[in-house]
Design a protein around this motif. Sequence first.
Motif, PDB file in Angstrom:
ATOM      1  N   UNK A 128      38.364  35.697  68.183  1.00  0.00           N
ATOM      2  CA  UNK A 128      37.822  36.671  67.235  1.00  0.00           C
ATOM      3  C   UNK A 128      37.389  37.972  67.891  1.00  0.00           C
ATOM      4  N   UNK A 129      36.719  37.873  69.031  1.00  0.00           N
ATOM      5  CA  UNK A 129      36.245  39.098  69.670  1.00  0.00           C
ATOM      6  C   UNK A 129      37.435  39.974  70.076  1.00  0.00           C
ATOM      7  N   UNK A 130      38.440  39.312  70.665  1.00  0.00           N
ATOM      8  CA  UNK A 130      39.605  40.079  71.120  1.00  0.00           C
ATOM      9  C   UNK A 130      40.379  40.650  69.925  1.00  0.00           C
ATOM     10  N   UNK A 131      40.711  39.780  68.980  1.00  0.00           N
ATOM     11  CA  UNK A 131      41.534  40.218  67.851  1.00  0.00           C
ATOM     12  C   UNK A 131      40.809  41.260  67.002  1.00  0.00           C
ATOM     13  N   UNK A 132      39.591  40.919  66.626  1.00  0.00           N
ATOM     14  CA  UNK A 132      38.889  41.752  65.656  1.00  0.00           C
ATOM     15  C   UNK A 132      38.527  43.128  66.214  1.00  0.00           C
ATOM     16  N   UNK A 133      38.033  43.148  67.459  1.00  0.00           N
ATOM     17  CA  UNK A 133      37.673  44.442  68.052  1.00  0.00           C
ATOM     18  C   UNK A 133      38.863  45.385  68.050  1.00  0.00           C
ATOM     19  N   UNK A 134      40.017  44.830  68.416  1.00  0.00           N
ATOM     20  CA  UNK A 134      41.226  45.643  68.479  1.00  0.00           C
ATOM     21  C   UNK A 134      41.659  46.047  67.067  1.00  0.00           C
ATOM     22  N   UNK A 135      41.587  45.107  66.128  1.00  0.00           N
ATOM     23  CA  UNK A 135      41.968  45.429  64.752  1.00  0.00           C
ATOM     24  C   UNK A 135      41.094  46.539  64.169  1.00  0.00           C
ATOM     25  N   UNK A 136      39.823  46.531  64.521  1.00  0.00           N
ATOM     26  CA  UNK A 136      38.932  47.598  64.053  1.00  0.00           C
ATOM     27  C   UNK A 136      39.382  48.925  64.664  1.00  0.00           C
ATOM     28  N   UNK A 137      39.613  48.900  65.964  1.00  0.00           N
ATOM     29  CA  UNK A 137      40.037  50.100  66.674  1.00  0.00           C
ATOM     30  C   UNK A 137      41.348  50.662  66.130  1.00  0.00           C
ATOM     31  N   UNK A 138      42.282  49.747  65.841  1.00  0.00           N
ATOM     32  CA  UNK A 138      43.633  50.151  65.431  1.00  0.00           C
ATOM     33  C   UNK A 138      43.786  50.295  63.920  1.00  0.00           C
ATOM     34  N   UNK A 139      42.680  50.125  63.206  1.00  0.00           N
ATOM     35  CA  UNK A 139      42.742  50.191  61.751  1.00  0.00           C
ATOM     36  C   UNK A 139      43.661  49.125  61.158  1.00  0.00           C
ATOM     37  N   UNK A 140      43.732  48.006  61.818  1.00  0.00           N
ATOM     38  CA  UNK A 140      44.519  46.871  61.332  1.00  0.00           C
ATOM     39  C   UNK A 140      43.617  46.042  60.409  1.00  0.00           C
ATOM     40  N   UNK A 141      44.189  45.093  59.642  1.00  0.00           N
ATOM     41  CA  UNK A 141      43.358  44.322  58.708  1.00  0.00           C
ATOM     42  C   UNK A 141      42.209  43.589  59.412  1.00  0.00           C
ATOM     43  N   UNK A 142      41.049  43.550  58.762  1.00  0.00           N
ATOM     44  CA  UNK A 142      39.884  42.905  59.386  1.00  0.00           C
ATOM     45  C   UNK A 142      39.228  41.836  58.509  1.00  0.00           C
ATOM     46  N   UNK A 143      39.747  41.634  57.312  1.00  0.00           N
ATOM     47  CA  UNK A 143      39.145  40.606  56.457  1.00  0.00           C
ATOM     48  C   UNK A 143      39.503  39.219  56.961  1.00  0.00           C
ATOM     49  N   UNK A 144      38.629  38.234  56.742  1.00  0.00           N
ATOM     50  CA  UNK A 144      38.867  36.871  57.248  1.00  0.00           C
ATOM     51  C   UNK A 144      40.212  36.338  56.767  1.00  0.00           C
ATOM     52  N   UNK A 145      40.453  36.486  55.434  1.00  0.00           N
ATOM     53  CA  UNK A 145      41.676  35.896  54.890  1.00  0.00           C
ATOM     54  C   UNK A 145      42.910  36.787  55.105  1.00  0.00           C
ATOM     55  N   UNK A 146      42.726  37.924  55.736  1.00  0.00           N
ATOM     56  CA  UNK A 146      43.886  38.736  56.093  1.00  0.00           C
ATOM     57  C   UNK A 146      44.694  38.036  57.185  1.00  0.00           C
ATOM     58  N   UNK A 147      43.998  37.253  58.018  1.00  0.00           N
ATOM     59  CA  UNK A 147      44.684  36.557  59.109  1.00  0.00           C
ATOM     60  C   UNK A 147      44.871  35.077  58.832  1.00  0.00           C
ATOM     61  N   UNK A 148      43.868  34.451  58.253  1.00  0.00           N
ATOM     62  CA  UNK A 148      44.024  33.014  57.970  1.00  0.00           C
ATOM     63  C   UNK A 148      43.457  32.649  56.610  1.00  0.00           C
ATOM     64  N   UNK A 149      44.224  31.777  55.937  1.00  0.00           N
ATOM     65  CA  UNK A 149      43.855  31.318  54.596  1.00  0.00           C
ATOM     66  C   UNK A 149      42.646  30.397  54.672  1.00  0.00           C
ATOM     67  N   UNK A 150      41.782  30.513  53.715  1.00  0.00           N
ATOM     68  CA  UNK A 150      40.631  29.618  53.615  1.00  0.00           C
ATOM     69  C   UNK A 150      41.097  28.240  53.157  1.00  0.00           C
ATOM     70  N   UNK A 151      40.536  27.204  53.736  1.00  0.00           N
ATOM     71  CA  UNK A 151      40.858  25.846  53.296  1.00  0.00           C
ATOM     72  C   UNK A 151      39.941  25.449  52.141  1.00  0.00           C
ATOM     73  N   UNK A 152      40.230  24.324  51.523  1.00  0.00           N
ATOM     74  CA  UNK A 152      39.377  23.837  50.447  1.00  0.00           C
ATOM     75  C   UNK A 152      37.986  23.525  51.007  1.00  0.00           C
TER      76      UNK A 152
END
Lengths: 175, 309
Positions: A128-152
Amino acid sequence: MNKRKRLVLTGLIMASFLFVVPVFGASSEPPASILIDSLSYLYNGVNFDHEQHLEVTNDCSVCHHHCFGNGAENEQCAKCHANSNGTSSVACGDCHIQKPFTVQHIREMEANPKRYHLDMVGLKAAYHLRCLNCHVEMDAPTGCVDCHERTDTGNQFYHSGDYAPIGGGAGKVHE
Amino acid sequence: MRRISRRGFFKVTAAGSSALAISSTKKAFGMKEFKGYPDSMGVLVDLTRCIGCRTCEAACNKEHGLPEPEIPFDDFSVFDQVFHDGKRKRRTSDSAYTVVNRYDDTSSGAPVYRKIQCNHCNEPACLTSCFVNAYTKTKEGAVIYNPDVCVGCRMCMVACPFRIPAYSYHSALHPQIIKCNFCYDTRLKKGKPPACVEACPQEALTFGHRKTLIKIAHERIRSDPDKYVDHVYGETEVGGTSWMYLSSVPFDQVGFDTSLQHHPILDNTKSFLGFVPMVLGIWPAMFMGFHLLSTRGKEETEKKVSENK
Ligand code: SF4
Ligand code: SF4
């Protein structure tokens, strides 16, 4: 042990090696995609497009630190690892463990007063730290479900979706 | 929960207040600062890592079987909730041991999130203010509370410098203070990390020995001085707390009380405590007297009644 059994066993051991050994060694070709699902629980795994991310970063050390032996992007790491050799394995989970806060791990870490990497994050945070920090910097998606679907289970946990509170639960915000 | 009889209550109060009288004199004379248990555990909260996902809130709710929330834990509209004419953000309550609030970093424009819960002080003011000894500071660092002896006086709520203990109004007969217990029973005493720590996707919460966490915190500041404010909140505030904080914005801009003293609250209450036992010593005795008088009178009447039969 009869021959058949031994054969099966050897087969099993070999098969297990196939899974345990990282998908690729430092010398082989990088994988095109990686299914990151060892921690899936509240969310499903991520089908990580490794190839695309490699194109964007164009430098393994952005995510893999000094593990390829070509220096480190982070200057903190570079202080010690600018010239260090590549490591035998480069998968995130080989250094960043799944359960960083067990008593056993805390004791092990503290047993060595000279250990520099006292503050190494676990696998979930490494991702999360690696992916999210970069996504914020690069204006890439940052929502939880943008990368992985929520389970039941996840929806139950967050009291969301099918499990959302119907018209005001018992919880009152304290004034 | 065990119900306490009136008589039982007075017994406890009398015992508690005399114990308090002894201990407070000891403290007043041989005053030595208690630096916390040597193997105390703690949590380092790094605000620069927190993304305000509220997973910690959900984890705590689940761990302790707290009431269903009014709003789902993945609904971020809660960050807009304000109280007292916009002067106050969400606080811990009888249904939430922990809450996350959002602040706006005026310099960068990016939001900063801050999780609040009990800070598990080395020398807790709630503990010293409680005259029935409902609070315990465990050797693992947790400040836990025993509802069985609590009389609902709410002194702890007033004493807490972080305004954490909440009061449950659900039952008038069973007064109960509600606050984060560091997951003591379910996890900490078994050597497991708290539920919120385990659930946090960002490791904004680092669990470990308090001593080690202080080292880690200073190392994070040292290796990235441009990122962090050069202060570990909770290292010395009110004599030190088990939960400590790192931030990239000045602490007072993200809801921290930076005017707190750097020695235990207890020091202030010491002179006050010298006075309290007197009141508390006299009160129970007085009421016990009333009680005995009234019951004796009743017994005697009863006796007379039966004699007359
Ligand atoms: S789970 Fe972690 S990142 Fe999410 S709000 Fe809580 S402390 Fe912040
Ligand atoms: S330590 Fe346990 S009780 Fe305290 S906020 Fe975290 S989950 Fe809740």
